[in-house]
Design an enzyme around this catalytic site. Structure first.
Site, PDB file in Angstrom:
ATOM      1  CG  HIS A 261      -1.944   1.050   1.207  1.00 41.31           C
ATOM      2  ND1 HIS A 261      -2.996   1.041   0.314  1.00 41.31           N
ATOM      3  CD2 HIS A 261      -2.095   2.179   1.946  1.00 41.31           C
ATOM      4  CE1 HIS A 261      -3.742   2.103   0.515  1.00 41.31           C
ATOM      5  NE2 HIS A 261      -3.229   2.815   1.495  1.00 41.31           N
ATOM      6  CG  ASP A 263      -1.290   6.017   2.081  1.00 35.61           C
ATOM      7  OD1 ASP A 263      -2.333   5.589   1.568  1.00 35.61           O
ATOM      8  OD2 ASP A 263      -0.934   5.716   3.230  1.00 35.61           O
ATOM      9  CG  ASP A 373      -6.007   3.145   3.881  1.00 36.00           C
ATOM     10  OD1 ASP A 373      -6.581   2.910   4.964  1.00 36.00           O
ATOM     11  OD2 ASP A 373      -5.137   4.021   3.750  1.00 36.00           O
ATOM     12  CG  HIS A 577      -6.883   6.610   0.398  1.00 35.92           C
ATOM     13  ND1 HIS A 577      -6.475   5.684  -0.536  1.00 35.92           N
ATOM     14  CD2 HIS A 577      -6.073   6.430   1.463  1.00 35.92           C
ATOM     15  CE1 HIS A 577      -5.475   4.975  -0.051  1.00 35.92           C
ATOM     16  NE2 HIS A 577      -5.204   5.408   1.164  1.00 35.92           N
TER      17      HIS A 577
HETATM   18 ZN   LIG Z   1      -3.806   4.601   2.424  1.00 35.69          ZN
END
Ligand SMILES: [Zn+2]
Length: 1012
Positions: A261, A263, A373, A577
């Site tokens: 993951h 971001d 997420d 997000h």
């Molecule tokens: Zn995230």
């Protein structure tokens, strides 16, 4: 026998930690190290290759926050290491924590080709296996001194901005060595980790637990604690039978998918995500070469595009891994966007741009949504997903719910229009699994479909800040393939998992409506300027596409394909997000605001060019999907005009239904009469057509309320229910003045000062409109507060309707159940609507998403339904100055509104009429006309394949079956119903000859008109 279980477990634990783990590297020699500090922002490797280096020493402090150091290291593999597995190992001064939130590096060869990332728990670069001895080693290490922004939890920190983070070095170089990996010791550690991890999860009444315990004890007996290297093989031999015992027939199957993951911005800026992606993807391809069974799932097309542009060698290796079946592009979205706030068209484009990238660049069409997420999921998603060719949906985030537990892990999720999508919610409750015994056992115990389904998915690999799977995780997976007492861990592609899961569970239970996250409810409000930037960008993109398409069709204008593609991708990236939700560091949001300003400039330029081509000048353009008769602010003052939907008209005044009268502080346009009191509050809003008062008796409208707002944690993300317990009503005004605006507009300006802040509001009523507008300027200097605007409405509403993508959702106004109660803060797009049979009121906004709607019963027996907008907040983490400074937005009360009215006025407020001032010119025909007001055109554009075909996307907005006629305003050829990627769909609701279309409630239809 005597019970010495705990004693043996402690013995194994100590041997493992103090003797076996440290024996991983049998021998080491230091590398010679030189360093070059980059003056400011990161540079390409070519610049680092040409830089001037100076000698560096172990123990040397390095790395002011956000800076980059390039280390050049050299060495020779000792002759006596011939035949051994030799690696370069690096410790940049890592803290005890995991990767992604501290220093990390990308290691290149001497020519500048990237090899592999280096981070805590993944510190090696392969050199030779087996070594010859005497090899020359030369490497370049691009080390990023990223600070740990969360090092002090949720306390305010200056680390999130280069300008405030300080100049003290963060790290101290620990070592850069050549080393021999002792495979026996390393594998012994892995064997013990897996068996001890499994053992700890088994019941003490389970014989298997004790069999493992005694196997571990025999291994400890076989080990010389002072000669691990010499005895590790013998110890492993004692463990082999325990590792060979096969899984139970009924063992749960875990589909393990490598994942990282990343971001796209969060506690680091976008530019660091580019490097994080490169490091992680380089790790993954290196690992894929070593472990043929390894499969990695990578989402977010944007990150691939970054790596392609910045590290083409890594991108080539990704393409090879995809071909080899070891890499699965997943998700089909441009980024893992927020799944509440993006507008309908934007969410569609997330899929269009994401899927197209993966198809064009890697030859893969994703069939699953991958959003582990994001902070809740709109009830419009199932239909949008299916219309993009998506079959499956994956999320995990609802395991963070504070109150209620979702009853299913595998289910069919049903959207507002009835579309269902097969959905999986991994019971492991993390998207960053390490496949530990604890996590594997949790997944099995937690899985709610036991007895009906047999499998779940587990994404494994370091994540959030990237990192991804390690070789230790792959070794663990090998040991867990078929092991007694454990779930079976099978590495497979997400698509293979979904196919198998759907086949074994075709009648999975149904969850209808939104997947609301019972946490992070302040992400509808934090960083209001970022949110406003998103809202403006979405509407400017609509206008730019509409007018550019019209100009291309009517006047041969060169449609700006490239610019629109690029601008869309910028806006889509900012819906990531942690950006649109407002949960990133200051750096990210400062940059986002500047980027939105540039996007607006470019889009206004496109709109200016296209409208000039279309109409010369002296024309009013209406990009909204409904015809409008309203007051427009022209250069010479307000003018009342009539303009068709998606079309234009001459800027010539027509007679309004009635002028606006202003008497004292009372504004009256014949449709509504608004009384402002001496404190600037709305004392009365009378709907003159319905002859009823809109506001509850004795309760002022547009009351600004200031609440203390310090959540227990996650400051930018969370608003906790306790915020309602502390409140100040801002009833005092510094000034209340009538603004002379001519006969078409009545306005009162109200200024309020409180704390260090000031709010200036202009309450406005225009001729011919029931809208009571509140144009608002806030100079905001509060901390840990939220400012709300309240409209106590005299209707008995059981539920509120809030606009979402391509429709609306209903939510109860009461809190009967824990599920209702947890929804104490909700989001809406352009409007929220409350009604009793026969009468409704809408509250419109042009950039506010957060709302709450509550209900109370009065002394007189009547019901007050209070709609509040969450205007601005001031959390102090991760950006200590969140939302400080100037904000401008408008919201409005719309009395006597149906849902269809709310939809139309929501578009109108967000798409002001656009005046092209000056000379003469005919107004062009709208490209398309629709004859039912409930059918809304969401996008008009030219086809992505550059054929010149016109694409029209529309939807049924009221929640009712509707039949409408579609009339193109140009010479159109065949019309086909297409999917979001503009490919023909088999089932068409269109009768082409009659151009009549029947839509089910909330149905989205995309039409492709060929050009003749
Ligand atoms: Zn995230």
């Amino acid at each position: 026998m005597h019970d010495d279980r705990l004693h043996v477990e402690r013995r194994i634990d100590r041997l493992y930690r103090e003797r076996i783990l440290p024996a991983k590297y049998a021998a080491r020699v230091p590398l010679a190290v030189e360093v070059w500090y980059v003056p400011d922002e990161p540079v390409p490797v070519a610049e680092a290759l040409a830089a001037q280096y100076r000698p560096a020493t172990v123990g040397e402090p390095w790395g002011t926050p956000w800076s980059t150091a390039w280390f050049r290291v050299r060495g020779t593999v000792p002759e006596q290491w011939a035949g051994r597995r030799v690696e370069a190992v690096f410790d940049l001064g890592f803290s005890g924590g995991g990767p992604g939130f501290q220093a990390e590096a990308l290691v290149y060869d001497a020519d500048g080709t990237p090899i592999k990332g280096v981070a805590p728990r993944n510190t090696y670069v392969p050199i030779a296996n087996p070594a010859q001895g005497g090899e020359q080693v030369a490497l370049l290490v691009e080390a990023a001194a990223n600070p740990d922004v969360m090092v002090h939890g949720f306390r305010p920190t200056p680390l999130g901005d280069k300008a405030t983070a300080g100049r003290e070095p963060l790290y101290r170089l620990a070592y850069m060595d050549l080393a021999v990996l002792d495979e026996d010791a390393w594998h012994l550690a892995l064997d013990i980790e897996v068996l001890a991890g499994l053992m700890a999860e088994l019941s003490t009444s389970d014989p298997r637990r004790h069999e493992i315990l005694r196997a571990l004890e025999r291994a400890a007996d076989a080990l010389d604690a002072q000669d691990v290297a010499g005895t590790a093989a013998a110890a492993r031999a004692q463990l082999a039978p325990a590792l060979a015992s096969p899984a139970h027939a009924s063992a749960h199957t875990l589909a393990a998918v490598g994942h990282a993951h990343i971001d796209s911005a969060w506690l680091w800026p976008q530019r660091e995500t580019i490097r994080k992606s490169s490091r992680t993807f380089a790790n993954v391809t290196a690992l894929a070469a070593e472990y043929p069974e390894f499969i990695f799932a990578g989402s977010q097309a944007q990150q691939y595009a970054w790596v392609k542009a910045h590290q083409p060698a890594v991108f080539d290796r990704i393409a090879e891994a995809v071909k080899a079946g070891q890499w699965a592009p997943v998700g089909g979205m441009w980024v893992e966007s927020d799944a509440n706030l993006p507008g309908g068209e934007a969410l569609a484009r997330q899929l269009v741009h994401g899927k197209r990238f993966f198809m064009d660049e890697l030859g893969v069409e994703c069939e699953e949504i991958w959003l582990p997420d994001s902070f809740g999921y709109t009830a419009a998603f199932p239909q949008i997903a299916r219309l993009a060719g998506i079959r499956w949906f994956l999320t995990q985030k609802l395991s963070w719910n504070q109150t209620n537990k979702l009853p299913h892990h595998t289910f069919r999720w049903e959207g507002i229009d009835g579309t269902r999508v097969f959905t999986h919610f991994p019971p492991v409750d993390t998207y960053n699994s390490d496949l530990s015994g604890r996590e594997v056992a949790h997944a099995v115990a937690n899985y709610a479909e036991k007895g009906a389904g047999t499998r779940s998915l587990v994404p494994f690999g370091w994540g959030d800040g990237g990192g991804g799977p390690t070789r230790e995780m792959l070794e663990t997976a090998r040991r867990l393939r078929d092991l007694e007492g454990s779930a079976r861990v099978v590495i497979e592609k997400p698509a293979d998992f979904f196919r198998a899961a759907e086949a074994e569970y075709p009648n999975a239970p149904v969850w209808s409506g939104e997947l609301y996250l019972e946490l992070h409810r302040a992400t509808y409000t934090s960083q209001a300027r970022t949110k406003s930037g998103n809202r403006r960008s979405e509407h400017l993109l609509r206008e730019a596409e509409l007018w550019a398409a019209a100009a291309a069709v009517h006047a041969g204008y060169a449609y700006p394909y490239e610019a629109l593609d690029r601008l869309w991708k910028v806006v889509l990236l900012h819906q990531f997000h942690d950006i649109l939700p407002g949960s990133s560091i200051a750096w990210v949001h400062t940059e986002a605001e500047a980027t939105y300003a540039q996007v607006a400039d470019e889009l206004r330029h496109i709109i200016g060019c296209a409208t000039a081509v279309l109409a010369g000048a002296g024309t009013v353009f209406n990009a909204a999907p409904h015809a409008r008769a309203e007051v427009v602010d022209a250069a010479d003052g307000p003018v009342f005009v009539r303009v068709p939907a998606l079309g234009a008209a001459r800027l010539a005044s027509v007679d309004p239904p009635a002028a606006v009268t202003v008497a004292g502080l009372v504004l009256d346009n014949g449709l509504v009469r608004v009384e402002v009191d001496q404190n600037g509050l709305l004392a009365s809003v009378r709907d003159l057509a319905a002859d009823r008062e809109v506001l509850a008796p004795g309760r002022p409208g547009n009351l600004l309320q200031l609440h203390a707002d310090l959540p227990n944690e996650w400051d930018a993300w969370d608003i906790d229910a306790h915020y309602r317990r502390q409140r100040v009503d801002l009833t005092e005004a510094s000034s209340v003045t009538v603004v002379d605006s001519g006969p078409l507009v009545g306005a009162v300006r109200v200024v309020r000062e409180f704390g260090a802040s000031r709010v200036t509001q202009t309450i406005r009523v225009r001729a011919g409109s029931r809208r009571v507008e509140v144009e608002t300027d806030v100079d905001w200097h509060e901390t840990e507060k939220i400012l709300k605007a309240a409209f106590p409405i005299d209707v008995h509403a059981d539920r509120s309707a809030s606009e979402i993508q391509f429709g609306h959702v209903y939510r109860p106004t009461h809190a009967n159940t824990s599920w209702d109660s947890a929804r104490f803060e909700v989001y809406a797009h352009r409007w929220t609507h409350v009604a009793e049979p026969g009468y409704g009121v809408a509250v419109l906004n042009d950039s506010t998403y957060g709302h709450d709607v509550t209900r109370s019963t009065r002394e007189d027996g009547g019901t007050t339904t209070t709609v509040r907008l969450s205007l601005v907040r001031a959390p102090r983490f991760p950006d200590p100055d969140t939302d400080q400074g100037a904000h401008r937005f408008t919201y409005a009360l719309l009395p006597g509104a149906s849902i269809v009215d709310a939809v139309a006025e929501g578009y109108a407020l967000n798409l002001p009429l656009r005046v092209v001032a000056g000379g003469e010119g005919a107004a062009p025909a709208p490209l398309v006309a629709v004859d039912d007001p409930a059918v809304v055109v969401e996008a008009v554009k030219l086809a992505d394949d550059r054929s010149g075909d016109v694409i029209v996307r529309l939807y049924e907005s009221s929640g009712a079956r509707t039949t409408t006629t579609i009339s193109p305003g140009f010479e159109a050829g065949a019309v086909t119903v297409v999917d979001l990627l503009e490919r023909p769909l088999p089932h068409t609701p269109m009768e082409p000859a009659a151009a009549r279309l029947t839509l089910r409630p909330f149905q989205i239809v995309t039409l492709r008109f060929a050009r003749t």
